[in-house]
Design a protein around this motif. Structure first.
Motif, PDB file in Angstrom:
ATOM      1  N   LEU A   9      -0.542 -22.419   0.555  1.00 36.39           N
ATOM      2  CA  LEU A   9      -0.470 -22.828   1.959  1.00 36.39           C
ATOM      3  C   LEU A   9      -1.871 -22.996   2.543  1.00 36.39           C
ATOM      4  CD1 LEU A   9       1.472 -23.379   4.329  1.00 36.39           C
ATOM      5  CD2 LEU A   9       1.164 -20.993   4.980  1.00 36.39           C
ATOM      6  N   GLY A  10      -2.757 -22.047   2.224  1.00 26.95           N
ATOM      7  CA  GLY A  10      -4.131 -22.120   2.726  1.00 26.95           C
ATOM      8  C   GLY A  10      -4.813 -23.397   2.263  1.00 26.95           C
ATOM      9  N   MET A  11      -4.595 -23.755   0.995  1.00 27.12           N
ATOM     10  CA  MET A  11      -5.207 -24.971   0.464  1.00 27.12           C
ATOM     11  C   MET A  11      -4.653 -26.193   1.177  1.00 27.12           C
ATOM     12  SD  MET A  11      -7.537 -25.740  -1.548  1.00 27.12           S
ATOM     13  CE  MET A  11      -8.283 -27.277  -2.053  1.00 27.12           C
ATOM     14  N   TRP A  12      -3.355 -26.191   1.436  1.00 27.39           N
ATOM     15  CA  TRP A  12      -2.755 -27.339   2.122  1.00 27.39           C
ATOM     16  C   TRP A  12      -3.295 -27.488   3.537  1.00 27.39           C
ATOM     17  CZ3 TRP A  12      -0.786 -31.714   0.905  1.00 27.39           C
ATOM     18  CH2 TRP A  12      -0.176 -31.877  -0.353  1.00 27.39           C
ATOM     19  N   VAL A  13      -3.524 -26.368   4.205  1.00 27.43           N
ATOM     20  CA  VAL A  13      -4.086 -26.441   5.564  1.00 27.43           C
ATOM     21  C   VAL A  13      -5.478 -27.067   5.493  1.00 27.43           C
ATOM     22  CG1 VAL A  13      -4.901 -25.089   7.545  1.00 27.43           C
ATOM     23  CG2 VAL A  13      -2.704 -24.550   6.483  1.00 27.43           C
ATOM     24  N   PHE A  14      -6.262 -26.692   4.480  1.00 29.93           N
ATOM     25  CA  PHE A  14      -7.574 -27.313   4.293  1.00 29.93           C
ATOM     26  C   PHE A  14      -7.420 -28.820   4.038  1.00 29.93           C
ATOM     27  CE2 PHE A  14     -10.701 -28.768   1.080  1.00 29.93           C
ATOM     28  CZ  PHE A  14     -11.792 -28.853   1.918  1.00 29.93           C
ATOM     29  N   LEU A  15      -6.423 -29.174   3.216  1.00 31.89           N
ATOM     30  CA  LEU A  15      -6.224 -30.597   2.899  1.00 31.89           C
ATOM     31  C   LEU A  15      -5.820 -31.402   4.138  1.00 31.89           C
ATOM     32  CD1 LEU A  15      -4.583 -30.537  -0.654  1.00 31.89           C
ATOM     33  CD2 LEU A  15      -6.969 -30.945  -0.036  1.00 31.89           C
ATOM     34  N   VAL A  16      -5.141 -30.763   5.095  1.00 31.45           N
ATOM     35  CA  VAL A  16      -4.823 -31.448   6.357  1.00 31.45           C
ATOM     36  C   VAL A  16      -6.117 -31.885   7.043  1.00 31.45           C
ATOM     37  CG1 VAL A  16      -3.824 -31.224   8.665  1.00 31.45           C
ATOM     38  CG2 VAL A  16      -2.642 -30.236   6.724  1.00 31.45           C
ATOM     39  N   THR A  17      -7.108 -30.986   7.060  1.00 27.02           N
ATOM     40  CA  THR A  17      -8.387 -31.344   7.694  1.00 27.02           C
ATOM     41  C   THR A  17      -9.062 -32.480   6.923  1.00 27.02           C
ATOM     42  OG1 THR A  17      -9.827 -29.812   6.478  1.00 27.02           O
ATOM     43  CG2 THR A  17      -8.687 -28.933   8.408  1.00 27.02           C
ATOM     44  N   GLU A  18      -8.878 -32.486   5.604  1.00 25.20           N
ATOM     45  CA  GLU A  18      -9.450 -33.555   4.781  1.00 25.20           C
ATOM     46  C   GLU A  18      -8.761 -34.894   5.051  1.00 25.20           C
ATOM     47  OE1 GLU A  18     -12.387 -32.925   3.314  1.00 25.20           O
ATOM     48  OE2 GLU A  18     -11.821 -32.751   1.211  1.00 25.20           O
ATOM     49  N   VAL A  19      -7.434 -34.839   5.226  1.00 26.85           N
ATOM     50  CA  VAL A  19      -6.673 -36.052   5.528  1.00 26.85           C
ATOM     51  C   VAL A  19      -7.214 -36.679   6.816  1.00 26.85           C
ATOM     52  CG1 VAL A  19      -4.423 -36.908   6.305  1.00 26.85           C
ATOM     53  CG2 VAL A  19      -4.551 -35.413   4.309  1.00 26.85           C
ATOM     54  N   LEU A  20      -7.462 -35.830   7.819  1.00 27.17           N
ATOM     55  CA  LEU A  20      -7.929 -36.373   9.099  1.00 27.17           C
ATOM     56  C   LEU A  20      -9.396 -36.784   9.029  1.00 27.17           C
ATOM     57  CD1 LEU A  20      -5.932 -34.027  11.450  1.00 27.17           C
ATOM     58  CD2 LEU A  20      -5.582 -36.450  11.052  1.00 27.17           C
ATOM     59  N   PHE A  21     -10.172 -36.116   8.186  1.00 27.84           N
ATOM     60  CA  PHE A  21     -11.576 -36.465   7.968  1.00 27.84           C
ATOM     61  C   PHE A  21     -11.667 -37.892   7.402  1.00 27.84           C
ATOM     62  CE2 PHE A  21     -15.338 -35.564   4.966  1.00 27.84           C
ATOM     63  CZ  PHE A  21     -16.264 -35.949   5.896  1.00 27.84           C
ATOM     64  N   PHE A  22     -10.938 -38.136   6.297  1.00 27.46           N
ATOM     65  CA  PHE A  22     -10.888 -39.479   5.728  1.00 27.46           C
ATOM     66  C   PHE A  22     -10.140 -40.426   6.672  1.00 27.46           C
ATOM     67  CE2 PHE A  22     -12.038 -37.411   1.725  1.00 27.46           C
ATOM     68  CZ  PHE A  22     -12.891 -38.361   1.181  1.00 27.46           C
ATOM     69  N   GLY A  23      -9.167 -39.885   7.409  1.00 34.85           N
ATOM     70  CA  GLY A  23      -8.375 -40.703   8.338  1.00 34.85           C
ATOM     71  C   GLY A  23      -9.259 -41.431   9.333  1.00 34.85           C
ATOM     72  N   GLY A  24     -10.299 -40.763   9.824  1.00 35.71           N
ATOM     73  CA  GLY A  24     -11.222 -41.394  10.758  1.00 35.71           C
ATOM     74  C   GLY A  24     -11.854 -42.644  10.169  1.00 35.71           C
ATOM     75  N   MET A  25     -12.193 -42.577   8.869  1.00 35.63           N
ATOM     76  CA  MET A  25     -12.804 -43.737   8.223  1.00 35.63           C
ATOM     77  C   MET A  25     -11.782 -44.850   7.997  1.00 35.63           C
ATOM     78  SD  MET A  25     -15.649 -42.243   5.767  1.00 35.63           S
ATOM     79  CE  MET A  25     -16.794 -43.232   6.657  1.00 35.63           C
ATOM     80  N   PHE A  26     -10.549 -44.456   7.656  1.00 39.93           N
ATOM     81  CA  PHE A  26      -9.507 -45.466   7.460  1.00 39.93           C
ATOM     82  C   PHE A  26      -9.192 -46.192   8.772  1.00 39.93           C
ATOM     83  CE2 PHE A  26      -8.669 -43.151   3.477  1.00 39.93           C
ATOM     84  CZ  PHE A  26      -8.552 -44.229   2.611  1.00 39.93           C
ATOM     85  N   VAL A  27      -9.218 -45.439   9.900  1.00 34.99           N
ATOM     86  CA  VAL A  27      -8.966 -46.072  11.198  1.00 34.99           C
ATOM     87  C   VAL A  27     -10.113 -47.039  11.526  1.00 34.99           C
ATOM     88  CG1 VAL A  27      -8.798 -45.665  13.679  1.00 34.99           C
ATOM     89  CG2 VAL A  27      -7.515 -44.242  12.098  1.00 34.99           C
ATOM     90  N   THR A  28     -11.350 -46.615  11.243  1.00 35.42           N
ATOM     91  CA  THR A  28     -12.495 -47.494  11.471  1.00 35.42           C
ATOM     92  C   THR A  28     -12.341 -48.782  10.668  1.00 35.42           C
ATOM     93  OG1 THR A  28     -13.827 -45.501  11.671  1.00 35.42           O
ATOM     94  CG2 THR A  28     -15.022 -47.581  11.484  1.00 35.42           C
TER      95      THR A  28
END
Lengths: 111, 225
Positions: free
Chosen positions: B33-52
């Motif tokens: 679960l802890g790893m998945w919570v970290f991956l959520v932050t990664e999804v949004l980190f890369f998400g910013g670039m995908f939106v750009t």
């Protein structure tokens, strides 16, 4: 937080060992998807090109998440976190693009 | 962490169980679960670039299509296959850890790292081609189709940022695998305690997923024109 009871869990997640044949099947499907997305890119489908490319990418990503990342066999709490990440990403995309796509008065370069 | 192993029979308190957890299953759930919570932050980190990417592709579709035609689909496609294969070896490594096959675990981790290295090698070749072709955004940027000279630089800026950030994640992933290799080698990883392999695998597969989206968006857009 209360412990999850076995009845709360989808399937038997206790030390679930995914058989290797599942991994090989998913691998074959991912390779097939890659070949398909490259082949489709050379056919002119207009706007459908981007739709097809993203549909295949989302399908591949879903297979990786469900099987390679074991979410298929994980607790509901893990499901909630995974779906939450997709949901927040959708907010980011939808609200930003909802803004940009409706600024028809704004003149971008035509190239 | 206090060691209570002496106070309880081994069956009640496995050596791999940290004292704040009820049992091994709860301990494994917590780390996953802890790893998945970290991956959520990664999804949004890369998400910013995908939106750009989405915003600028929408603004300059012609320049983005022209830019993507300059990339090498063959090398990008081979790299996609290499990365998917490394995800397979990673998934099989988790299986080897679960079934206590230490020899297979070590070899599968080595294979995963090697495939990651091949990916980075091919990526370097692509970057070198871009350098030679003057496709690095900035004063030295050259582009055959003059009308796209300005906005193709936006495409290549995003190309280098997104693939560069992805490559950085690959390098970190290979670093993680080195630790996993050491723990697999010295017997830290057991059938009771394989969470480090499992969550390193989650990270590795996440990086694979990012590439699954980068490949069509950067290499295949506008290919048919």
């Amino acid at each position: 937080m209360a412990r999850l009871e076995p009845s709360d869990l989808p399937g038997d997640m206790t030390d679930h060992i995914v058989p290797t044949r599942v991994y090989y099947t998913i691998f074959a499907l991912l390779m097939l998807g890659t070949a398909l997305t490259v082949a489709i890119a050379y056919i002119d489908l207009g706007v459908l090109n981007i739709v097809a490319a993203l549909t295949i990418a989302v399908t591949k990503a879903t297979l990786v998440v469900l099987f390679f990342m074991h979410v298929r066999y994980s607790t509901r709490l893990t499901w909630a976190v995974v779906i939450g990440s997709v949901f927040w990403l959708a907010i980011l995309l939808a609200l930003t693009m909802g803004d940009y796509l409706t600024r028809s008065w704004q003149v971008y370069g035509s190239v | 962490m206090a060691d209570h192993a002496g106070a309880h029979p081994a069956a009640e308190h496995p050596a791999a169980l940290a004292h704040q957890f009820d049992d091994l299953e709860q301990q494994k759930e917590a780390s996953t679960l802890g790893m998945w919570v970290f991956l959520v932050t990664e999804v949004l980190f890369f998400g910013g670039m995908f939106v750009t990417y989405a915003v600028y592709r929408n603004a300059y579709p012609g320049a983005f299509a022209a830019g993507s035609r300059e990339l090498d689909v063959m090398l990008g496609g081979i790299n996609t296959a290499v990365l998917i294969t490394s995800s397979l070896t990673m998934a099989l490594a988790v299986h080897a850890a679960q079934t206590g096959n230490r020899r297979a675990l070590v070899w599968l981790l080595v294979a995963t790292m090697a495939l990651g290295g091949v990916f980075l090698g091919i990526k370097s070749v692509e970057y070198y081609h871009k350098l030679v072709e003057h496709h690095i955004p900035g004063p030295g940027f050259r582009f055959a189709e003059a009308e796209y000279l300005k906005h193709a630089q936006i495409f290549f800026s995003l190309y280098f940022m997104m693939t560069g950030l992805h490559a950085l994640h690959m390098i970190i992933g290979i670093g993680l695998m080195l630790f996993m290799l050491r723990w697999a080698w010295n017997g830290t990883i057991t059938t009771e305690y394989y969470a480090p392999i499992e969550i390193s695998g989650l990270y590795w597969h996440f990086v694979d997923i990012v590439w699954i989206f980068l490949f069509p968006l950067l290499y295949l857009i506008g290919r048919h024109v």
